[in-house]
Design a protein around this motif. Sequence first.
Motif, PDB file in Angstrom:
ATOM      1  N   GLY A   6      47.127  33.344 -16.187  1.00 55.87           N
ATOM      2  CA  GLY A   6      46.524  34.656 -15.953  1.00 55.87           C
ATOM      3  C   GLY A   6      46.828  35.546 -17.167  1.00 55.87           C
ATOM      4  N   LYS A   7      47.694  36.791 -17.164  1.00 54.91           N
ATOM      5  CA  LYS A   7      47.853  37.503 -18.269  1.00 54.91           C
ATOM      6  C   LYS A   7      49.109  37.309 -18.857  1.00 54.91           C
ATOM      7  N   GLN A   8      49.950  36.350 -18.528  1.00 51.49           N
ATOM      8  CA  GLN A   8      51.092  35.935 -18.928  1.00 51.49           C
ATOM      9  C   GLN A   8      50.952  34.842 -19.920  1.00 51.49           C
ATOM     10  N   ILE A   9      51.644  35.121 -21.144  1.00 46.11           N
ATOM     11  CA  ILE A   9      51.391  33.929 -22.284  1.00 46.11           C
ATOM     12  C   ILE A   9      52.975  33.435 -22.288  1.00 46.11           C
ATOM     13  N   ARG A  10      52.916  32.109 -22.212  1.00 41.42           N
ATOM     14  CA  ARG A  10      54.462  31.349 -22.217  1.00 41.42           C
ATOM     15  C   ARG A  10      54.289  30.349 -23.503  1.00 41.42           C
ATOM     16  N   ILE A  11      55.476  30.188 -24.172  1.00 36.44           N
ATOM     17  CA  ILE A  11      55.663  29.317 -25.258  1.00 36.44           C
ATOM     18  C   ILE A  11      56.111  27.868 -24.531  1.00 36.44           C
TER      19      ILE A  11
END
Length: 96
Positions: A67-72
């Motif tokens: 969604g709008k979350q960006i994770r490494i």
Amino acid sequence: MHVYEVLKRPIVTEKTMIATDEQNKVTFEVDMRANKFQVKDAVEAAFDVDVTDVRILVMPAKTMRRGKQIRIRQPKWKKAVVTLAPGDSIQLFEGV
């Protein structure tokens, strides 16, 4: 930093093995704090070879989106391409 803390692991891919065979270059994952001089000293001490050139690259982090979350997904890391003197070699796999 101690010389045995600099090198983490050799990077063994098809591209690095071709560079090892044809151009006498070996690729390692190294500590993020290491510089060219420390990598050169570590390779010479660990494998008893002469190093002519060291190139350092910082590989970027791999990310993913939900969604709008960006994770490494994978953090950034540093690799070093080490050119050995003519006649020197490092045997990563014995008898293969």
